[in-house]
Design a protein around this motif. Structure first.
Motif, PDB file in Angstrom:
ATOM      1  N   ARG A   1      49.660  37.322  36.990  1.00  0.00           N
ATOM      2  CA  ARG A   1      49.767  38.733  37.363  1.00  0.00           C
ATOM      3  C   ARG A   1      49.293  39.614  36.212  1.00  0.00           C
ATOM      4  NH1 ARG A   1      52.916  40.379  41.796  1.00  0.00           N
ATOM      5  NH2 ARG A   1      53.682  38.613  42.993  1.00  0.00           N
TER       6      ARG A   1
ATOM      7  N   MET B   1      45.232  39.520  37.153  1.00  0.00           N
ATOM      8  CA  MET B   1      45.349  40.619  38.117  1.00  0.00           C
ATOM      9  C   MET B   1      45.584  41.951  37.421  1.00  0.00           C
ATOM     10  SD  MET B   1      44.714  38.790  40.616  1.00  0.00           S
ATOM     11  CE  MET B   1      44.636  40.149  41.776  1.00  0.00           C
TER      12      MET B   1
ATOM     13  N   PHE C   1      49.429  48.325  36.148  1.00  0.00           N
ATOM     14  CA  PHE C   1      49.977  48.853  37.391  1.00  0.00           C
ATOM     15  C   PHE C   1      50.460  50.284  37.144  1.00  0.00           C
ATOM     16  CE2 PHE C   1      53.606  49.549  40.213  1.00  0.00           C
ATOM     17  CZ  PHE C   1      53.090  49.168  41.433  1.00  0.00           C
ATOM     18  N   PRO C   2      50.300  51.269  38.026  1.00  0.00           N
ATOM     19  CA  PRO C   2      49.706  51.156  39.358  1.00  0.00           C
ATOM     20  C   PRO C   2      48.199  51.439  39.419  1.00  0.00           C
ATOM     21  CG  PRO C   2      50.812  53.263  39.157  1.00  0.00           C
ATOM     22  CD  PRO C   2      50.917  52.588  37.824  1.00  0.00           C
ATOM     23  N   ASN C   3      47.512  51.485  38.285  1.00  0.00           N
ATOM     24  CA  ASN C   3      46.064  51.659  38.388  1.00  0.00           C
ATOM     25  C   ASN C   3      45.406  50.402  38.935  1.00  0.00           C
ATOM     26  OD1 ASN C   3      45.966  54.306  37.505  1.00  0.00           O
ATOM     27  ND2 ASN C   3      46.057  53.659  35.360  1.00  0.00           N
ATOM     28  N   PHE C   4      46.040  49.268  38.681  1.00  0.00           N
ATOM     29  CA  PHE C   4      45.681  48.047  39.380  1.00  0.00           C
ATOM     30  C   PHE C   4      46.828  47.789  40.355  1.00  0.00           C
ATOM     31  CE2 PHE C   4      42.655  47.923  36.130  1.00  0.00           C
ATOM     32  CZ  PHE C   4      41.683  47.005  36.472  1.00  0.00           C
ATOM     33  N   ASP C   5      46.505  47.211  41.517  1.00  0.00           N
ATOM     34  CA  ASP C   5      47.494  47.187  42.598  1.00  0.00           C
ATOM     35  C   ASP C   5      48.591  46.148  42.460  1.00  0.00           C
ATOM     36  OD1 ASP C   5      46.107  49.185  43.741  1.00  0.00           O
ATOM     37  OD2 ASP C   5      45.074  47.943  45.225  1.00  0.00           O
ATOM     38  N   THR C   6      48.363  45.092  41.672  1.00  0.00           N
ATOM     39  CA  THR C   6      49.323  43.999  41.643  1.00  0.00           C
ATOM     40  C   THR C   6      50.525  44.376  40.791  1.00  0.00           C
ATOM     41  OG1 THR C   6      47.477  42.492  41.827  1.00  0.00           O
ATOM     42  CG2 THR C   6      49.579  41.542  41.136  1.00  0.00           C
ATOM     43  N   PRO C   7      51.731  44.304  41.348  1.00  0.00           N
ATOM     44  CA  PRO C   7      52.899  44.661  40.549  1.00  0.00           C
ATOM     45  C   PRO C   7      53.307  43.558  39.570  1.00  0.00           C
ATOM     46  CG  PRO C   7      53.561  44.113  42.796  1.00  0.00           C
ATOM     47  CD  PRO C   7      52.076  43.977  42.743  1.00  0.00           C
ATOM     48  N   GLN C   8      53.978  43.964  38.517  1.00  0.00           N
ATOM     49  CA  GLN C   8      54.439  43.030  37.498  1.00  0.00           C
ATOM     50  C   GLN C   8      55.954  43.065  37.473  1.00  0.00           C
ATOM     51  OE1 GLN C   8      52.092  41.611  34.846  1.00  0.00           O
ATOM     52  NE2 GLN C   8      53.813  40.216  34.834  1.00  0.00           N
TER      53      GLN C   8
END
Ligand SMILES: Cc1cc2nc3c(=O)[nH]c(=O)nc-3n(C[C@H](O)[C@H](O)[C@H](O)COP(=O)(O)OP(=O)(O)OC[C@H]3O[C@@H](n4cnc5c(N)ncnc54)[C@H](O)[C@@H]3O)c2cc1C
Ligand SMILES: Cc1cc2nc3c(=O)[nH]c(=O)nc-3n(C[C@H](O)[C@H](O)[C@H](O)COP(=O)(O)OP(=O)(O)OC[C@H]3O[C@@H](n4cnc5c(N)ncnc54)[C@H](O)[C@@H]3O)c2cc1C
Ligand code: SF4
Ligand code: SF4
Ligand code: FES
Lengths: 294, 480
Positions: free
Chosen positions: B252, B256, B261-268
Motif C-alpha cells: 500500500r 500504491m 492518500f488522499p491524493n492517491f486513492d489507496t488508503p493506508q
C-alpha cells in the motif's frame, strides 16, 4: 502504455453501469466465477470487479459496476466509449468448477445480478435446469431481464417494494423455488454479504449446497498481501487465489462484514476530497462559460 | 557515509544513507589491500571482481569500475544498497579481521549511482537470433535472466502481474532504503537492451506456461515469480481490523503510494502504537515505514534474541536509532479485541532460549506464567512468506512439498524449456541471490537453445549428432 479501451457503455440506472473493455487475450481466457482488477489512472486504487460477461469473438470482457465510493463514481464519470483504463489485470481467481448439478437456483441480489449471469449461462450449457432469482430494490433498477430469460428455464424477479415481480427479498424467491422443486441440488448466490448470508441461512435447513462469491477488500489479487483473507469453517483462506467462490454454509459472514469496514473513514475522506475537486472544477467551468457568453 | 539524522529521517521518506562523495569513495578505496587470494570475491554470491573495481576507483576511473562491475552484476546501485554485506563480501574481507571491513557495498553503490547520473550503460553489440524468450515475474531474478538472454540476441518479453515492474524492489523495499528512480534506471537499461515489459499480465491465468511454449512461440521460459504469500500467526484475533501482513502495509505504502492518500486513492492503515511481529528485513521495513507514517510508538516483537534476528545489522541499527522499541524473547499469544472488531492490544509471553533446533539456532521456549498485555492499535505480521499458489494451480510444473518449484542444479524445471529461479525456488532469500539465480538460469537456457556462450566450456567429445556438437545444434530446433 496501457491500452484497455472501453468499447461500450450502458447505464442501467443512476448508480449502475456497464463497461465493455477490449482485451482479446482475457476474453479468450475468462471463465465464469473469475474477476479482474482495474486501475482507472496512475493515482488510482486497484478495484476488483467480477467478469460479468465475455465475448471471445469480439475480444471483449464486460464489467458491471455499482457506483458506491470514490473510484467507482469517478469511473462512472470518466469511463466513456473510446477512453482507456490505466490498468486491467486478470482473469483472477479460481474459475467456478464444473458443476454436475441437475437443477440449480442462481440468485443475484442487486449488483450480484451481473456476476451470477456467466455462472447461470455455464450451468445451462452443461445441461442443468436453471432457475434464476434476481432481486432489485425497485422496478427502475431492473437490468438484464432479457439476458436471464434467454438462459433460464424459470425466472423469478423480486423487488423490495413490490413494484415488479415477487414482493420481497431474494430469499423469498429461493423459498418459492424450493417449494416448487424439491429436487434442487445447488444454489449459487452472489450479492452483498448480508444477502449471501441470508441465502445461506435459507438453504441450510434444506441441506442444499450453496455457493457464494466473496468480495473482501483486495490489493494485489495474486495472493501476496493477505488483505482478502476470509474465514471458511476453521480455516483462513485468501479469497483472491483460493476463491472467490466458497461454500456459503461454511463462510463466516460476520467476519467478512467487519473486515469490509476497515477503511470506512478513509473511503469517506477520499470521496469528500474528490467531490470537492469536482465542485471546484465545475465552478471554474461555469465561470469560464459565463465569461465566454459575455 | 553521511546519513540523515535519525530524528529527522524517521518522519520522512527520503533516503537514509546519503551515499559517498567522490573523495569519500577515494579514501575508502585506499583501505583495500588487493589481497591476492581475494576472500571477498568468494563471499559474494555472484563473485564480483571486487579488488578489480576498487582498484579502478582508486585510479579515479569510475567508468572502468562500472565496466568491471557490470561484467557480473546487473544492478550495482541496487545491490550496493540492499545486500547483507556483513554476511557476504564484507564479512570475509581481510581488513575486517582487525579493523572495519572495506565498505564494498557502499563503493559499489557509489559506482552504480555515478553510472545512473552520467547515463552510462554497457550495451554490447547484439547479433539477433531467432529465439523468443519469455520471463515471468519482473523481480531481480527475472530482470537478470532477461538481461543475459537479450545480450545473447534473443527476443525477450517480461510479464509482470502488477502494473509496474520491479518485484519486491518496487512493492516491498521502501523508498528510504531504495528510491524508485534507482530501480527505474536499472529497468530502463534493460529496455535499452531490447527487453519488452508487459505489465498487468497474470501468467497462469491470462495464459499458461504450457501455452507460452506450445501456442505463443516461446522457445524458452524463465519463471521468477517470487514467494510472497504471507504467513499469518494463527492465534486468536488474527482477523481483527488492524492486523495485516507486512506485505500489505508495504505494498500500500510503496507501490500504491498510500502514504500520499488522499491524493492517491489507496488508503493506508495508520496506527498510533504499532506492534510488528518478526525481526527480518521485512519487519524492519514495516517498522520504519510505520514511524514515517506517523506512529507514536513502534514495537518489535521477536521470539528469539537479538543475535538470531535475521535482518541486516545496519537495518536493525537504523531502526533502533529511529526509536523502535525492541522486545526480544517475546512471543504473541493472542490479539485483544475492542469489542467492535478492532485491535486494542496484544497478549504476549516471555521466552527463553533452549536447545538448538534443526536450523542450529537455540529454540525459544515460553516462560510459564509470564504472560502480559500491552496496548496497540495496529499489528503487522512479518513472519515469513510462502510460495504463491497460482503457478501450481495452473501448470504442470513439479513442485516440492512446500509448493516451491522443483529444479535440477541447472535450474531446469520438470517442463522442457522452462527454467526457474529466485525466491520461488529457494524460498525467501536475497536480491543478489535471486539475481545470481537469474543469470545461472540464463546460462542453462543458452545451453538448451544451443546458443554459444563464451563464458562456458563446451563439451567436445561424445555429445554429437550427425558429427555436429549438440551444443551447437542451433541450426534446427527439436521439440517433443
Ligand atoms: C472478487 C470481487 C468482485 C467484485 N465484483 C464487483 C462487481 O462486479 N461490480 C461492482 O460494482 N463491485 C464489485 N466488487 C466490489 C468493488 O470492488 C468495490 O465496490 C469497489 O472496490 C469500491 O471502490 P470505491 O473506491 O468506489 O469505494 P470505496 O470508497 O472504496 O468503498 C465504498 C464501499 O464499498 C466497500 N468496498 C470497498 N472496497 C471494496 C472491495 N474491494 N470489495 C468489496 N467492497 C468494497 C466499502 O466497504 C464501502 O462500503 C467486487 C469485489 C471483489 C473482491
Ligand atoms: C520487505 C522486504 C525487504 C527485503 N529486503 C532485502 C534486503 O535488504 N536485502 C536483500 O538482499 N533482500 C531483501 N529482501 C528479499 C529480496 O527482495 C527477495 O529475495 C528478492 O526480491 C527475490 O527476487 P525474485 O526475483 O525471486 O522475486 P520478486 O522480487 O518477488 O519478484 C517476483 C515478481 O513476479 C511477479 N509475479 C508473481 N506471480 C506472477 C504471475 N503469475 N505472473 C506474472 N508475474 C508474477 C510479482 O508480482 C513480482 O513482481 C527483502 C524482501 C522483502 C519482502
Ligand atoms: S553484490 Fe552484494 S555481496 Fe556481491 S560484492 Fe556487491 S555488495 Fe557484496
Ligand atoms: S578482502 Fe577486503 S581488502 Fe582484500 S581485496 Fe577484498 S575488499 Fe580488498
Ligand atoms: S488480494 Fe492480496 S492476497 Fe488476496
Amino acid at each position: 502504455m496501457s491500452n484497455f479501451e472501453i468499447v461500450k457503455r450502458e447505464d442501467f440506472s443512476d448508480v449502475t453501469y456497464l463497461l465493455e473493455v477490449r482485451h482479446p487475450l482475457m476474453a479468450k481466457a475468462a471463465k465464469p466465477g473469475q474477476f479482474v482488477i482495474v486501475m482507472l489512472n496512475e493515482h488510482g486504487e486497484r478495484v476488483p470487479l467480477t467478469i460479468a460477461d465475455f465475448d471471445r469473438e469480439k475480444g471483449t470482457v464486460t464489467l458491471v459496476v455499482q457506483a458506491v465510493g470514490k473510484t467507482t463514481r469517478q469511473m462512472q464519470q470518466q469511463c466513456k466509449v473510446g477512453t482507456s483504463l490505466y490498468g486491467l489485470v486478470g482473469p483472477m481467481g479460481i474459475p467456478t468448477p464444473d458443476s454436475h448439478a441437475k437443477k440449480v437456483v442462481c440468485v443475484g441480489g442487486g449488483l450480484g445480478v451481473a456476476p451470477v449471469y456467466p455462472q447461470a449461462r455455464a450451468l445451462k450449457e452443461s445441461g442443468a435446469y436453471v432457475i434464476g432469482v434476481i432481486g432489485f430494490r425497485t422496478k427502475d433498477l431492473v437490468f438484464w431481464e432479457d439476458k436471464f430469460r434467454a438462459i433460464c428455464d424459470e425466472l423469478i424477479i423480486c423487488s423490495d417494494d413490490g413494484s415488479v415481480g415477487l414482493h420481497g427479498r431474494v430469499t423469498a424467491g429461493i423459498e418459492q423455488a424450493i417449494k416448487k422443486h424439491p429436487d434442487i441440488d445447488e444454489v449459487v448466490a452472489i450479492g452483498p454479504p448480508i444477502m449471501m448470508k441470508s441465502c445461506a441461512e435459507t438453504t441450510r435447513p434444506y441441506k442444499i449446497k450453496t455457493m457464494v462469491s466473496l468480495n473482501p477488500i483486495m490489493v494485489d489479487g495474486t495472493g501476496m498481501c493477505g488483505g482478502c483473507r476470509v474465514k471458511i469453517g476453521d480455516q483462513v483462506k485468501f479469497a483472491c487465489v483460493d476463491g472467490p467462490d466458497f461454500d456459503g454454509h461454511l463462510v463466516d459472514f460476520d467476519d467478512l462484514m467487519t473486515r469490509l469496514r476497515r477503511y470506512t473513514k478513509e473511503e469517506r475522506m477520499a470521496l469528500d476530497h474528490w467531490e470537492k475537486g469536482c465542485r471546484m472544477q465545475k465552478s471554474i467551468d461555469n465561470a469560464v462559460d459565463a465569461a465566454k457568453t459575455k | 557515509m553521511r546519513e540523515q539524522d535519525p530524528a529527522v529521517r524517521a518522519r520522512n521518506f527520503e533516503e537514509v544513507a546519503c551515499g559517498y562523495h567522490p573523495d569519500d569513495a577515494m579514501r575508502e578505496s585506499e583501505r583495500c589491500l588487493f589481497c591476492p587470494d581475494q576472500p571477498c570475491v568468494s563471499g559474494c554470491p555472484v563473485g564480483i571482481n571486487i579488488p578489480g573495481f576498487i582498484r579502478k576507483i582508486n585510479e579515479k576511473d569510475i567508468r572502468g569500475a562500472y565496466d568491471i562491475l557490470t561484467e557480473t552484476s546487473l544492478l550495482p546501485a541496487i545491490c550496493g544498497r540492499v545486500c547483507p554485506q556483513e554476511n557476504q563480501c564484507e564479512g570475509v574481507c581481510t581488513v575486517g579481521q582487525t579493523l572495519e571491513a572495506v565498505a564494498i557495498g557502499r563503493l559499489e553503490r557509489f559506482v552504480g549511482d555515478t553510472a545512473i547520473r552520467e547515463g552510462w550503460a554497457n550495451i554490447p553489440y547484439i547479433e539477433p537470433n531467432h529465439f523468443k524468450v519469455g520471463i515471468v515475474g519482473s523481480g531481480p531474478a527475472g530482470m537478470a535472466c532477461a538481461a543475459d538472454m537479450a545480450k545473447a540476441g534473443c527476443d525477450v518479453t517480461v510479464y509482470e502481474a502488477f502494473h509496474q515492474a520491479g518485484g519486491v524492489l518496487k512493492y516491498g523495499i521502501p523508498d528510504f532504503r531504495l528510491p524508485n528512480p534507482v530501480i527505474d534506471a536499472e529497468i530502463n537499461n534493460l529496455r535499452k537492451l531490447g527487453v519488452k515489459f508487459e505489465c498487468n499480465t497474470l501468467v497462469g491465468r491470462l495464459f499458461t506456461l504450457e501455452q507460452m511454449i506450445s501456442e505463443m512461440g516461446y522457445d524458452a521460459v524463465f519463471v521468477g515469480v517470487g514467494a510472497g504469500y504471507p504467513t499469518m500467526l494463527g492465534i486468536p484475533g488474527d482477523s481483527l481490523n488492524g492486523v495485516l501482513s507486512a506485505n500489505e502495509l508495504l505494498t500500500r505504502c510503496n507501490l500504491m503510494r498510500a502514504k500520499e492518500f488522499p491524493n492517491f486513492d489507496t488508503p493506508q492503515p495508520i496506527g498510533k502504537r504499532v506492534a510488528v511481529v518478526g525481526a527480518g528485513n521485512t519487519a524492519m521495513d514495516a517498522m520504519r515505514v510505520s514511524l514515517r507514517l506517523g506512529a507514536e510508538k513502534v514495537y518489535c516483537i521477536y521470539r528469539r534474541s537479538h543475535k538470531e534476528a535475521p535482518a541486516r545489522a545496519e537495518e536493525i541499527h537504523h531502526a533502533e536509532e529511529e526509536g523502535v522499541e525492541f522486545h526480544w524473547l517475546t512471543n504473541p499469544v493472542s490479539i485483544l479485541d475492542d469489542g467492535n472488531g478492532n485491535v486494542m492490544g496484544m497478549r504476549c509471553v516471555r521466552m527463553e532460549l533452549g536447545e538448538p533446533d534443526a536450523s542450529g539456532r537455540r529454540r525459544p521456549v515460553p516462560v510459564p506464567g509470564s504472560e502480559f498485555d500491552f496496548e496497540c492499535d495496529l499489528i503487522v505480521y512479518a513472519i515469513g512468506t510462502n510460495a504463491n499458489p497460482i503457478m501450481g494451480q495452473t501448470c504442470k510444473l513439479r513442485l516440492n512439498k512446500w509448493g516451491y518449484i522443483d529444479t535440477d542444479e541447472n535450474l531446469a524445471t520438470s517442463m522442457a524449456g522452462v527454467f526457474a529461479g529466485g525466491d520461488i525456488v529457494t524460498g525467501a532469500a536475497t536480491v543478489i541471490e535471486a539475481m545470481g539465480a537469474g543469470r545461472r538460469a540464463a546460462a542453462s537456457m543458452k545451453a538448451y537453445l544451443g546458443i554459444r556462450d563464451t563464458n562456458r566450456p563446451y563439451r567436445t567429445a561424445g555429445d554429437t549428432l550427425f558429427g555436429i556438437d549438440t551444443s551447437e545444434r542451433n541450426f534446427a530446433r527439436i521439440r517433443a
